[in-house]
Write a protein that holds these residues in place. Structure first.
Motif, PDB file in Angstrom:
ATOM      1  N   GLY A   1     -35.449   4.914 -27.958  1.00 28.26           N
ATOM      2  CA  GLY A   1     -34.616   5.800 -27.004  1.00 28.26           C
ATOM      3  C   GLY A   1     -33.273   5.107 -26.761  1.00 28.26           C
ATOM      4  O   GLY A   1     -32.605   5.330 -25.635  1.00 28.26           O
TER       5      GLY A   1
ATOM      6  N   ILE B   1     -27.472   1.339 -24.945  1.00 29.84           N
ATOM      7  CA  ILE B   1     -28.065   2.107 -23.586  1.00 29.84           C
ATOM      8  C   ILE B   1     -29.494   2.266 -24.072  1.00 29.84           C
ATOM      9  O   ILE B   1     -29.772   2.998 -25.001  1.00 29.84           O
ATOM     10  CB  ILE B   1     -27.428   3.344 -23.225  1.00 29.84           C
ATOM     11  CG1 ILE B   1     -25.738   3.194 -23.264  1.00 29.84           C
ATOM     12  CG2 ILE B   1     -27.812   3.849 -21.908  1.00 29.84           C
ATOM     13  CD1 ILE B   1     -25.488   2.217 -22.103  1.00 29.84           C
TER      14      ILE B   1
ATOM     15  N   GLU C   1     -32.465   4.086 -22.040  1.00 28.58           N
ATOM     16  CA  GLU C   1     -33.152   5.052 -20.828  1.00 28.58           C
ATOM     17  C   GLU C   1     -34.655   4.642 -20.758  1.00 28.58           C
ATOM     18  O   GLU C   1     -35.410   4.556 -21.595  1.00 28.58           O
ATOM     19  CB  GLU C   1     -33.066   6.575 -21.033  1.00 28.58           C
ATOM     20  CG  GLU C   1     -31.740   7.194 -21.061  1.00 28.58           C
ATOM     21  CD  GLU C   1     -30.996   7.205 -19.696  1.00 28.58           C
ATOM     22  OE1 GLU C   1     -31.592   7.244 -18.702  1.00 28.58           O
ATOM     23  OE2 GLU C   1     -29.531   6.893 -19.863  1.00 28.58           O
TER      24      GLU C   1
ATOM     25  N   ASN D   1     -38.347   4.893 -19.647  1.00 23.46           N
ATOM     26  CA  ASN D   1     -39.426   5.718 -19.790  1.00 23.46           C
ATOM     27  C   ASN D   1     -40.745   5.179 -19.704  1.00 23.46           C
ATOM     28  O   ASN D   1     -40.926   3.984 -20.029  1.00 23.46           O
ATOM     29  CB  ASN D   1     -39.301   6.789 -20.793  1.00 23.46           C
ATOM     30  CG  ASN D   1     -39.749   6.354 -22.018  1.00 23.46           C
ATOM     31  OD1 ASN D   1     -40.788   5.620 -22.299  1.00 23.46           O
ATOM     32  ND2 ASN D   1     -38.650   6.572 -22.990  1.00 23.46           N
TER      33      ASN D   1
ATOM     34  N   GLY E   1     -34.608   3.784 -14.193  1.00 21.84           N
ATOM     35  CA  GLY E   1     -33.155   3.584 -14.519  1.00 21.84           C
ATOM     36  C   GLY E   1     -32.723   3.527 -16.223  1.00 21.84           C
ATOM     37  O   GLY E   1     -33.509   4.060 -16.967  1.00 21.84           O
ATOM     38  N   THR E   2     -31.623   2.915 -16.370  1.00 19.94           N
ATOM     39  CA  THR E   2     -31.135   2.720 -17.635  1.00 19.94           C
ATOM     40  C   THR E   2     -30.731   1.159 -17.761  1.00 19.94           C
ATOM     41  O   THR E   2     -30.181   0.686 -16.623  1.00 19.94           O
ATOM     42  CB  THR E   2     -29.757   3.666 -17.674  1.00 19.94           C
ATOM     43  OG1 THR E   2     -29.984   4.841 -17.588  1.00 19.94           O
ATOM     44  CG2 THR E   2     -29.063   3.509 -19.029  1.00 19.94           C
TER      45      THR E   2
ATOM     46  N   ARG F   1     -28.347  -1.495 -19.898  1.00 18.57           N
ATOM     47  CA  ARG F   1     -27.176  -1.580 -20.877  1.00 18.57           C
ATOM     48  C   ARG F   1     -27.030  -2.807 -21.181  1.00 18.57           C
ATOM     49  O   ARG F   1     -26.819  -3.807 -20.533  1.00 18.57           O
ATOM     50  CB  ARG F   1     -26.068  -1.041 -19.938  1.00 18.57           C
ATOM     51  CG  ARG F   1     -24.738  -0.954 -20.206  1.00 18.57           C
ATOM     52  CD  ARG F   1     -23.745  -0.602 -19.322  1.00 18.57           C
ATOM     53  NE  ARG F   1     -23.291  -1.765 -18.285  1.00 18.57           N
ATOM     54  CZ  ARG F   1     -23.711  -1.819 -17.076  1.00 18.57           C
ATOM     55  NH1 ARG F   1     -24.428  -0.937 -16.605  1.00 18.57           N
ATOM     56  NH2 ARG F   1     -23.560  -2.856 -16.145  1.00 18.57           N
TER      57      ARG F   1
ATOM     58  N   ASP G   1     -28.799  -3.625 -15.353  1.00 19.53           N
ATOM     59  CA  ASP G   1     -29.529  -2.524 -14.851  1.00 19.53           C
ATOM     60  C   ASP G   1     -28.302  -1.321 -14.318  1.00 19.53           C
ATOM     61  O   ASP G   1     -27.034  -1.891 -14.207  1.00 19.53           O
ATOM     62  CB  ASP G   1     -30.677  -2.708 -13.940  1.00 19.53           C
ATOM     63  CG  ASP G   1     -30.120  -3.457 -12.620  1.00 19.53           C
ATOM     64  OD1 ASP G   1     -28.795  -3.316 -12.168  1.00 19.53           O
ATOM     65  OD2 ASP G   1     -31.045  -3.919 -11.904  1.00 19.53           O
ATOM     66  N   ASP G   2     -28.784  -0.363 -13.691  1.00 18.51           N
ATOM     67  CA  ASP G   2     -27.941   0.521 -13.188  1.00 18.51           C
ATOM     68  C   ASP G   2     -27.016   0.108 -11.829  1.00 18.51           C
ATOM     69  O   ASP G   2     -25.797   0.627 -11.652  1.00 18.51           O
ATOM     70  CB  ASP G   2     -28.651   1.828 -12.615  1.00 18.51           C
ATOM     71  CG  ASP G   2     -29.251   2.692 -13.615  1.00 18.51           C
ATOM     72  OD1 ASP G   2     -28.605   2.672 -14.800  1.00 18.51           O
ATOM     73  OD2 ASP G   2     -30.264   3.276 -13.400  1.00 18.51           O
TER      74      ASP G   2
END
Length: 130
Positions: free
Chosen positions: A17, A31, A33, A35, A88-89, A91, A112-113
């Protein structure tokens, strides 16, 4: 040089992802995401998923410096995990440290975010002819 679109269309990128964004300075970030499929037993992102993101972000930076007849294969990687993350996401931003004739070395940071440093590391790639 391998195009970013070619990398992004690979099965691994789709499975994990991952995608990319390019910032205003032209730096490409990878990036991911988060899950449930990326989490380990305790609910945090598995270290292997984070390592894959690190390796991928360095590969993106490296591929931007290779010639049209060159490819690169990871031969060594070192990662430091600094904090757990469970949502979150993530990066990652890779960069090349040194390019030689046969070996290229890069580094990456994963945030992180909230812009907290989650992990960082280095990787060595062998340059191949394609």
């Amino acid at each position: 040089m391998v195009r970013i679109s070619d990398l992004k269309n690979g099965n691994y990128w789709k499975h994990i992802g991952m995608t990319t964004i390019e910032n205003t300075e032209g730096i490409i970030q990878v990036i991911m995401e988060i899950n449930d499929n990326l989490k380990q037993f305790y609910g945090n992102v598995h270290g292997g998923a984070i390592a894959g993101l690190l390796d991928t972000s360095i590969a993106v930076a490296i591929n931007q410096q290779l010639g049209s007849e060159e490819g690169a294969i990871t031969v060594e990687m070192k990662i430091n995990y600094l904090r757990p993350v469970n949502g979150g996401t993530l990066r990652a931003e890779g960069r090349v440290i040194q390019k030689g004739r046969n070996i290229i070395v890069g580094q990456s940071e994963i945030k992180d975010d909230a812009d907290n440093l989650v992990a960082f590391g280095t990787a060595t790639f062998m340059i191949t002819k394609i």
